[in-house]
Motif scaffolding. Sequence first.
Motif, PDB file in Angstrom:
ATOM      1  N   LEU A   1       0.792  -0.957   0.464  1.00 53.31           N
ATOM      2  CA  LEU A   1       0.019  -0.086  -0.235  1.00 53.31           C
ATOM      3  C   LEU A   1       1.210   1.001  -0.116  1.00 53.31           C
ATOM      4  O   LEU A   1       0.711   1.908  -0.438  1.00 53.31           O
ATOM      5  N   ARG A   2       1.792   1.321   0.522  1.00 54.26           N
ATOM      6  CA  ARG A   2       3.113   2.324   0.383  1.00 54.26           C
ATOM      7  C   ARG A   2       3.306   2.535  -1.015  1.00 54.26           C
ATOM      8  O   ARG A   2       3.238   3.366  -0.880  1.00 54.26           O
ATOM      9  N   THR A   3       3.702   1.667  -1.648  1.00 56.71           N
ATOM     10  CA  THR A   3       4.279   1.549  -2.609  1.00 56.71           C
ATOM     11  C   THR A   3       2.771   2.036  -3.662  1.00 56.71           C
ATOM     12  O   THR A   3       3.378   3.310  -4.686  1.00 56.71           O
ATOM     13  N   LEU A   4       2.275   1.866  -3.660  1.00 59.65           N
ATOM     14  CA  LEU A   4       0.838   2.370  -4.078  1.00 59.65           C
ATOM     15  C   LEU A   4       0.079   3.943  -4.176  1.00 59.65           C
ATOM     16  O   LEU A   4       0.591   4.752  -5.113  1.00 59.65           O
ATOM     17  N   LEU A   5       0.229   3.952  -2.641  1.00 61.29           N
ATOM     18  CA  LEU A   5       0.447   5.370  -2.146  1.00 61.29           C
ATOM     19  C   LEU A   5       1.542   6.803  -2.517  1.00 61.29           C
ATOM     20  O   LEU A   5       1.060   7.684  -3.673  1.00 61.29           O
ATOM     21  N   ARG A   6       2.273   5.597  -2.550  1.00 63.17           N
ATOM     22  CA  ARG A   6       3.705   6.453  -3.679  1.00 63.17           C
ATOM     23  C   ARG A   6       3.812   7.464  -4.681  1.00 63.17           C
ATOM     24  O   ARG A   6       3.441   8.486  -5.263  1.00 63.17           O
TER      25      ARG A   6
ATOM     26  N   ARG B   1      -1.951  12.522 -10.210  1.00 64.11           N
ATOM     27  CA  ARG B   1      -3.162  13.748  -9.645  1.00 64.11           C
ATOM     28  C   ARG B   1      -3.961  13.911 -10.585  1.00 64.11           C
ATOM     29  O   ARG B   1      -3.546  14.226 -12.089  1.00 64.11           O
ATOM     30  N   VAL B   2      -5.466  13.341 -10.618  1.00 57.08           N
ATOM     31  CA  VAL B   2      -6.777  13.884 -12.098  1.00 57.08           C
ATOM     32  C   VAL B   2      -6.334  15.587 -12.176  1.00 57.08           C
ATOM     33  O   VAL B   2      -6.719  16.199 -10.950  1.00 57.08           O
TER      34      VAL B   2
END
Length: 175
Positions: A159-164, A172-173
């Motif tokens: 999840l850390r990798t995904l959030l980074r 960002r959209v």
Amino acid sequence: MSENTPEPDSTDAVVAAWARERPDLELTAIGIVGRLGRAALLLRPAQERVFAEFGLQPGEFDVLATLRRTGEPYTLIPSQLSAALLLTRAGMTNRIDRLVSSGLVERTLDPDDRRSFHVRLTEKGYTTVDEAMTAHTANVTRLLSALPESGQAALEDLLRTLLRTLEAPDARVTE
């Protein structure tokens, strides 16, 4: 079902239905995002119950916790709070108003800029957020106890990798 195959969950049924209807799609990401969303929905009420024991809404807890973890003097300006919580300034103003009314934070004028003010934890706010954080930590530890420690560590890393990746400015959209 083999020893290494996990029991199906509610998301498996959704993915299976899509696989039947759209066998041309690779649905692994749908399963992952679906599980993340469903887990968040299921975790939220259990967390809200703990916050309610302290007379707090989740967003109010977030403000108090943000102030508390900044360290002494437990003070930020509203724009810093908004940025930390990914909240509009209007939304932040509403939360601050409720917390001031509850006696958990106070507004003080910025001595260097009379157009600005600081939001500071009161003694009551400090005590409340510390007690709520203790209960919240115990609660989420209990909620995740079905995962072995190694699984929790692996999930945290993933999840850390995904959030980074998702939090990167170029990811960002924009509207």
